[in-house]
Structures are given as C-alpha cells and as structure tokens.
Design a protein around this motif. Structure first.
Motif, PDB file in Angstrom:
ATOM      1  N   PRO A  25       5.737  13.747   8.194  1.00  0.00           N
ATOM      2  CA  PRO A  25       4.824  12.654   8.555  1.00  0.00           C
ATOM      3  C   PRO A  25       3.366  12.958   8.221  1.00  0.00           C
ATOM      4  O   PRO A  25       2.922  14.108   8.284  1.00  0.00           O
ATOM      5  N   VAL A  26       2.631  11.901   7.869  1.00  0.00           N
ATOM      6  CA  VAL A  26       1.209  12.011   7.519  1.00  0.00           C
ATOM      7  C   VAL A  26       0.389  11.352   8.626  1.00  0.00           C
ATOM      8  O   VAL A  26       0.728  10.256   9.091  1.00  0.00           O
ATOM      9  N   ARG A  27      -0.683  12.017   9.027  1.00  0.00           N
ATOM     10  CA  ARG A  27      -1.544  11.487  10.083  1.00  0.00           C
ATOM     11  C   ARG A  27      -2.821  10.922   9.478  1.00  0.00           C
ATOM     12  O   ARG A  27      -3.514  11.611   8.729  1.00  0.00           O
ATOM     13  N   LEU A  28      -3.128   9.670   9.813  1.00  0.00           N
ATOM     14  CA  LEU A  28      -4.380   9.051   9.410  1.00  0.00           C
ATOM     15  C   LEU A  28      -5.276   8.968  10.637  1.00  0.00           C
ATOM     16  O   LEU A  28      -4.995   8.210  11.575  1.00  0.00           O
ATOM     17  N   ILE A  29      -6.342   9.759  10.651  1.00  0.00           N
ATOM     18  CA  ILE A  29      -7.275   9.729  11.772  1.00  0.00           C
ATOM     19  C   ILE A  29      -8.244   8.569  11.580  1.00  0.00           C
ATOM     20  O   ILE A  29      -8.882   8.439  10.540  1.00  0.00           O
ATOM     21  N   VAL A  30      -8.329   7.711  12.581  1.00  0.00           N
ATOM     22  CA  VAL A  30      -9.262   6.585  12.582  1.00  0.00           C
ATOM     23  C   VAL A  30     -10.274   6.851  13.692  1.00  0.00           C
ATOM     24  O   VAL A  30      -9.906   6.840  14.868  1.00  0.00           O
ATOM     25  N   PRO A  31     -11.546   7.091  13.374  1.00  0.00           N
ATOM     26  CA  PRO A  31     -12.526   7.464  14.393  1.00  0.00           C
ATOM     27  C   PRO A  31     -13.092   6.271  15.161  1.00  0.00           C
ATOM     28  O   PRO A  31     -14.272   6.243  15.511  1.00  0.00           O
ATOM     29  N   PHE A  32     -12.247   5.278  15.405  1.00  0.00           N
ATOM     30  CA  PHE A  32     -12.614   4.070  16.132  1.00  0.00           C
ATOM     31  C   PHE A  32     -11.502   3.713  17.111  1.00  0.00           C
ATOM     32  O   PHE A  32     -10.356   4.151  16.953  1.00  0.00           O
ATOM     33  N   ALA A  33     -11.838   2.892  18.092  1.00  0.00           N
ATOM     34  CA  ALA A  33     -10.842   2.427  19.053  1.00  0.00           C
ATOM     35  C   ALA A  33      -9.860   1.469  18.385  1.00  0.00           C
ATOM     36  O   ALA A  33     -10.189   0.829  17.381  1.00  0.00           O
ATOM     37  N   ARG A  43      -3.782   0.462   9.783  1.00  0.00           N
ATOM     38  CA  ARG A  43      -2.412   0.128  10.181  1.00  0.00           C
ATOM     39  C   ARG A  43      -1.707  -0.726   9.126  1.00  0.00           C
ATOM     40  O   ARG A  43      -0.500  -0.590   8.909  1.00  0.00           O
ATOM     41  N   THR A  44      -2.459  -1.592   8.478  1.00  0.00           N
ATOM     42  CA  THR A  44      -1.871  -2.426   7.424  1.00  0.00           C
ATOM     43  C   THR A  44      -1.454  -1.582   6.226  1.00  0.00           C
ATOM     44  O   THR A  44      -0.356  -1.750   5.673  1.00  0.00           O
ATOM     45  N   VAL A  45      -2.308  -0.659   5.822  1.00  0.00           N
ATOM     46  CA  VAL A  45      -2.021   0.192   4.656  1.00  0.00           C
ATOM     47  C   VAL A  45      -0.950   1.224   4.971  1.00  0.00           C
ATOM     48  O   VAL A  45      -0.191   1.636   4.088  1.00  0.00           O
ATOM     49  N   ALA A  46      -0.845   1.637   6.230  1.00  0.00           N
ATOM     50  CA  ALA A  46       0.146   2.643   6.608  1.00  0.00           C
ATOM     51  C   ALA A  46       1.573   2.172   6.351  1.00  0.00           C
ATOM     52  O   ALA A  46       2.458   2.980   6.050  1.00  0.00           O
ATOM     53  N   ILE A  47       1.793   0.872   6.435  1.00  0.00           N
ATOM     54  CA  ILE A  47       3.152   0.335   6.263  1.00  0.00           C
ATOM     55  C   ILE A  47       3.682   0.579   4.851  1.00  0.00           C
ATOM     56  O   ILE A  47       4.749   1.192   4.687  1.00  0.00           O
ATOM     57  N   ALA A  52       6.760   3.823   0.743  1.00  0.00           N
ATOM     58  CA  ALA A  52       6.762   4.519  -0.541  1.00  0.00           C
ATOM     59  C   ALA A  52       7.092   5.996  -0.386  1.00  0.00           C
ATOM     60  O   ALA A  52       7.801   6.581  -1.209  1.00  0.00           O
ATOM     61  N   TRP A  53       6.576   6.600   0.670  1.00  0.00           N
ATOM     62  CA  TRP A  53       6.771   8.036   0.891  1.00  0.00           C
ATOM     63  C   TRP A  53       8.074   8.371   1.607  1.00  0.00           C
ATOM     64  O   TRP A  53       8.501   9.514   1.639  1.00  0.00           O
ATOM     65  N   LYS A  54       8.678   7.337   2.257  1.00  0.00           N
ATOM     66  CA  LYS A  54       9.856   7.565   3.095  1.00  0.00           C
ATOM     67  C   LYS A  54       9.543   8.580   4.199  1.00  0.00           C
ATOM     68  O   LYS A  54      10.364   9.449   4.530  1.00  0.00           O
ATOM     69  N   GLN A  55       8.345   8.453   4.716  1.00  0.00           N
ATOM     70  CA  GLN A  55       7.883   9.290   5.815  1.00  0.00           C
ATOM     71  C   GLN A  55       7.081   8.422   6.790  1.00  0.00           C
ATOM     72  O   GLN A  55       6.537   7.382   6.412  1.00  0.00           O
ATOM     73  N   SER A  56       7.004   8.865   8.019  1.00  0.00           N
ATOM     74  CA  SER A  56       6.175   8.155   9.003  1.00  0.00           C
ATOM     75  C   SER A  56       4.705   8.381   8.688  1.00  0.00           C
ATOM     76  O   SER A  56       4.305   9.476   8.298  1.00  0.00           O
ATOM     77  N   VAL A  57       3.900   7.330   8.831  1.00  0.00           N
ATOM     78  CA  VAL A  57       2.451   7.439   8.709  1.00  0.00           C
ATOM     79  C   VAL A  57       1.885   7.085  10.078  1.00  0.00           C
ATOM     80  O   VAL A  57       1.985   5.952  10.532  1.00  0.00           O
ATOM     81  N   ILE A  58       1.299   8.077  10.731  1.00  0.00           N
ATOM     82  CA  ILE A  58       0.873   7.949  12.115  1.00  0.00           C
ATOM     83  C   ILE A  58      -0.625   7.657  12.194  1.00  0.00           C
ATOM     84  O   ILE A  58      -1.434   8.371  11.594  1.00  0.00           O
ATOM     85  N   ILE A  59      -0.982   6.604  12.901  1.00  0.00           N
ATOM     86  CA  ILE A  59      -2.396   6.286  13.123  1.00  0.00           C
ATOM     87  C   ILE A  59      -2.856   7.011  14.385  1.00  0.00           C
ATOM     88  O   ILE A  59      -2.294   6.819  15.461  1.00  0.00           O
ATOM     89  N   ASP A  60      -3.873   7.827  14.241  1.00  0.00           N
ATOM     90  CA  ASP A  60      -4.401   8.623  15.351  1.00  0.00           C
ATOM     91  C   ASP A  60      -5.834   8.169  15.629  1.00  0.00           C
ATOM     92  O   ASP A  60      -6.770   8.590  14.949  1.00  0.00           O
ATOM     93  N   ASN A  61      -6.005   7.282  16.606  1.00  0.00           N
ATOM     94  CA  ASN A  61      -7.345   6.776  16.967  1.00  0.00           C
ATOM     95  C   ASN A  61      -8.104   7.824  17.760  1.00  0.00           C
ATOM     96  O   ASN A  61      -7.648   8.266  18.809  1.00  0.00           O
TER      97      ASN A  61
END
Length: 317
Positions: A25-33, A43-47, A52-61
């Motif tokens: 899994p890949v973590r995308l850190i978003v420095p906002f609420a 969140r839209t791009v993570a889908i 494509a990657w066949k992996q979870s993309v985790i949004i970390d606020n």
C-alpha cells in the motif's frame, strides 16, 4: 572498472525497483483536514491509482501548523515511494515563515507532478448585502474591523488571497484561520463569519444550492466550471491575481526512475477520461506535465511568495 560497474548495477536496480513498484500500500499524506479541496482531489486520484497499481492507496490527513505537520512527516519518510505528499500553494510558504527549519523541510522534498490548477473563490453568506468584490470592499470600509474572512488556515491560499485583497484595496478585514476549508465554509453559511476564501471544489455544492453566494474567483481567468462568475480583477480590483495549485511531492532521496514512474502514473490518472471529467466537474483544472517542470515551478513559487509573506507580516503557520 569496478566503480563504473557498481554504478551501472545500482542504476539497473533502481530501474527494476521502479518497474515493480508498488509492492505494498501507498500512503498519500494530505496536510489538511478531511473535506477540503486538496483532500477531495487526493481521494479522487487515489481511486484510479489503486486500480492501476492493484494496491491500496491510503489517504492520511495530517492537518496543523499551516500544513507544516504533514509536510514534516512526509519529508522525513524513506524515499521508497510508499509515502508521498499531496499539497498546495501553502507548501511554498514554509521556507519563508519557518526560517532555516522550514527551508530544510522544503529541501528534503522534490516535485513529482502538478495535478491541477485550483480556482480559489470569494464567497459570502447570502444575507450579506453585496453582489461583487467592489461592493464587498465598500461594505467593509463602511464597517472597519467588523468583516471577517475565513480560510483553511494560516498561510493557505485563501489566507494569501485575502491578504492581497486587503493590501490592494486598503480595507480592514480580519483573517479567521480554520483547520480546513470545509469548516470555514460552514461557519460562513451559519453566519459566524461573513466571507470565505477557499478552493472552488469545497464550496461548489453550497453555491449551487444557494447556501453561499460566490462573488468572484481569485485567478486571472474565470473558472471553467463556473464561467459566469467574474474574477476579482473584473469585479473591482484590476490586476489582482492569486492562483492555487495542487501537486505530489516525494522525499528527495527517491530515485529518478521512481520519480518518473510515479509522475507517469499520476498524470495518466488525472488525464483519464473518467477521472478528468470528474475533476473538472468538481471545479479543478487539470495540468499534468513533467516532474522536472513541476519541481522548477515550485521553486519559483517559493521565491514569489516570500515577498508577500513579509509584507503581510505572516510570522507563523
């Protein structure tokens, strides 16, 4: 002979690693609420990335400190591509506001891809008796110190847009920082504050349902999603222009091959027919481009906003 061979093997290894990426899994850190426009975009791009990657993309606020909390976290991550930062123009303020400590954080990250240009809006509570920016300025001058404008935080694009408006129009309006654009918009709708300056995607649904009245966009051109709404320059302040952006950054230790791989995948995601249409409907304007062009763009932005930060007296995020 030995050193060139080792270098060649290392380069081949990083290339192979990039080809096999991601293996977890890949973590995308978003420095906002959650709920703000940058969060919506991530969140839209993570889908499509996850598909494509066949992996979870985790949004970390990780809101806080004018994006400094999340940005520091991302800058200290390994450069293996499993932690990336999705941020906006607020990132370019960190070096000038935080001094050498902030400069070090910025030096530890590098641009991967600009996702979008994000129109920022000036919206008001519908009960406020103004129809455009010129009337807002006149109203604020008639009630000095009584008009508050909300943003997603100190150093956010909404904060900067309001500071530029205050300086250019010589008007006494007060900034009220929030931990995200969504709570600022809600307080404007409920009358806690009079004006909100945030990304268009955050308020578009509220404007369409009449819960907020949009006066203008801060960009130099009208937003494609709402072409009938004038710019601030058209609405009463000629020459005014503040443009936001959202992009992906990685720790600077990431290999060139990995940076290019992530750039290719991210740009493909935002330019796909389905996601592209969805982003445009949300009020974003797609950019894309190379990793090198985005990295250079970010460095120029840092230089440009240093002067604004100094004049506005922003001393902390």
């Amino acid at each position: 002979m030995f050193k060139p061979l080792v270098a060649a093997l290392a380069l081949a290894a990083t290339g192979a690693y990039a080809q096999n990426y991601p293996a977890k899994p890949v973590r995308l850190i978003v420095p906002f609420a959650p709920g703000g426009s940058t969060d919506i975009l991530a969140r839209t791009v993570a889908i499509p990335l996850g598909q494509a990657w066949k992996q979870s993309v985790i949004i970390d606020n990780r809101p806080g400190g004018g994006t400094l909390v999340g940005t520091q976290l991302a800058s200290g991550a390994p450069g293996d591509g499993y932690t990336a930062l999705v941020t906006n123009i607020a990132y370019t303020l960190i070096p000038s506001v935080q001094g050498e400590a902030g400069a070090q954080v910025a030096r530890r990250l590098r641009g991967v891809a600009q996702l979008v240009s994000q129109p920022t809006v000036v919206a008001v509570n519908p009960s406020l008796p103004v129809r455009n920016v010129a009337e807002l300025v006149k109203y604020a001058k008639s009630k000095p110190g009584s008009v508050n404008f909300g943003s997603s935080g100190i150093g956010s694009v909404g904060h900067l847009a309001g500071e530029v408006l205050r300086q250019r129009a010589s008007v006494d309006i007060t900034h009220v920082p929030y931990k995200g654009g969504a709570p600022a918009a809600i307080d404007t709708m409920t009358g806690q504050i009079q004006v909100v300056m945030v990304g268009l995607p955050t308020v578009m649904s509220y404007v369409k349902t009449g819960k907020l009245k949009m006066l203008a966009v801060t960009d130099p051109k009208r937003a494609a999603a709402m072409p009938d709404v004038p710019t601030v320059a058209e609405g009463g302040l000629p020459g005014y222009s503040v443009t936001n952006w959202v992009g992906v950054l990685l720790p600077g230790s990431a290999s060139p091959a990995l940076v290019e791989r992530l750039n290719k995948d991210v740009v493909a995601a935002i330019k796909s027919k389905e996601i592209g249409a969805k982003l445009e409907a949300q009020g974003f304007e797609i950019v894309g481009g190379t990793a090198a062009s985005f990295d250079h763009f970010v460095q120029r932005e840092i230089g440009q906003w240093t002067a604004v930060v100094k004049k506005a007296g922003i001393t902390q995020l």
